[in-house]
Design an enzyme around this catalytic site. Structure first.
Site, PDB file in Angstrom:
ATOM      1  N   CYS A   1       0.847  -1.206   0.000  1.00  0.00           N
ATOM      2  CA  CYS A   1       0.000   0.000   0.000  1.00  0.00           C
ATOM      3  C   CYS A   1       0.883   1.258   0.000  1.00  0.00           C
ATOM      4  CB  CYS A   1      -0.960  -0.052   1.182  1.00  0.00           C
ATOM      5  SG  CYS A   1      -2.376   1.076   1.011  1.00  0.00           S
TER       6      CYS A   1
ATOM      7  N   HIS B   1      -3.178  -5.246   1.330  1.00  0.00           N
ATOM      8  CA  HIS B   1      -2.677  -5.580   2.661  1.00  0.00           C
ATOM      9  C   HIS B   1      -2.739  -7.088   2.916  1.00  0.00           C
ATOM     10  CE1 HIS B   1      -2.541  -1.422   4.312  1.00  0.00           C
ATOM     11  NE2 HIS B   1      -3.460  -1.213   3.405  1.00  0.00           N
TER      12      HIS B   1
ATOM     13  N   GLU C   1      -1.112  -8.715   5.070  1.00  0.00           N
ATOM     14  CA  GLU C   1      -1.013  -8.972   6.515  1.00  0.00           C
ATOM     15  C   GLU C   1      -2.381  -8.922   7.185  1.00  0.00           C
ATOM     16  OE1 GLU C   1      -1.147  -4.580   6.156  1.00  0.00           O
ATOM     17  OE2 GLU C   1      -0.280  -6.225   5.020  1.00  0.00           O
TER      18      GLU C   1
END
Length: 209
Positions: A82, A177, A179
């Protein structure tokens, strides 16, 4: 993955904790990088999502901008997610006045290409380089890659053709993202780059006489 490679997460702003937890889960020794002295101890770096303008300003305030640029040129593997993708891009559209990046990726990106945070969404993306299983990607005010130069390679795109993942040698930049969605393959790929670089360095070290 052999050993425990020592890698850093740029810890100036953004979702640092989530990246650190995922890297630790994959067997890495993780360092929160806030100063050049910490950067000097790692063999790879993750630049997390957050606000690219804030990361830019703080990196200059803490004396990290030039050391990170140097490490990128020297071949340090870096994963940017990002805002991290923005920080790796050579060119940024819709940047604020004076905004700078670390550079390294031969791409043009556009900030906040997907609108406000309330317009966040998830999508399944085909990325053959990462295997047959689609990537579950979470987009939160992410950038989009407007164009890819000759040195970089697209890894994945949305159905409308907008590129959201690129790779260039030891650098990986993605708009979303992993994660958050629990997708580990980008971090694994990043750690593979780290292992490859460590192996190359080992081969270059002269044998003791």
């Amino acid at each position: 993955m052999a050993g425990n490679p020592r890698v850093g997460v740029l810890a100036l702003q953004g979702d640092v904790r989530e990246h650190a937890a995922l890297l630790a889960q994959l067997g890495a020794d993780v360092v929160a990088v806030r100063r050049p002295e910490e950067l000097a101890t790692v063999s790879g770096l993750v630049i997390p999502g957050g606000e690219s303008t804030v990361i830019d300003k703080l990196s200059r305030t803490f004396g990290l901008q030039q050391p990170i640029r140097h490490e990128i040129r020297a071949g340090m593997p870096v994963l940017g997610t990002c805002a991290g993708l923005i920080m790796l891009a050579d060119t940024v559209l819709d940047a604020i006045d004076g905004q700078q990046t670390f550079g390294g990726l031969d791409v043009v990106v556009r900030r906040n290409a997907f609108g406000r945070q309330t317009e966040s969404f998830e999508a399944e993306l085909d990325m053959p380089a990462l295997g047959a299983e689609p990537v579950r990607a979470a987009f939160i005010r992410g950038p989009v890659v407007e164009s890819v130069g000759a040195a970089a390679t697209p890894l994945g795109a949305l159905e409308d053709g907008r590129i959201v993942a690129v790779e260039q040698g030891h650098l990986i930049g993605i708009s979303f993202h992993p994660e958050i969605s629990g997708e580990t393959r980008f971090h694994r790929r990043f750690l593979d780059h780290v292992e490859a670089r460590l192996s190359e360095r080992t081969l270059l070290v002269p044998a003791a006489r």
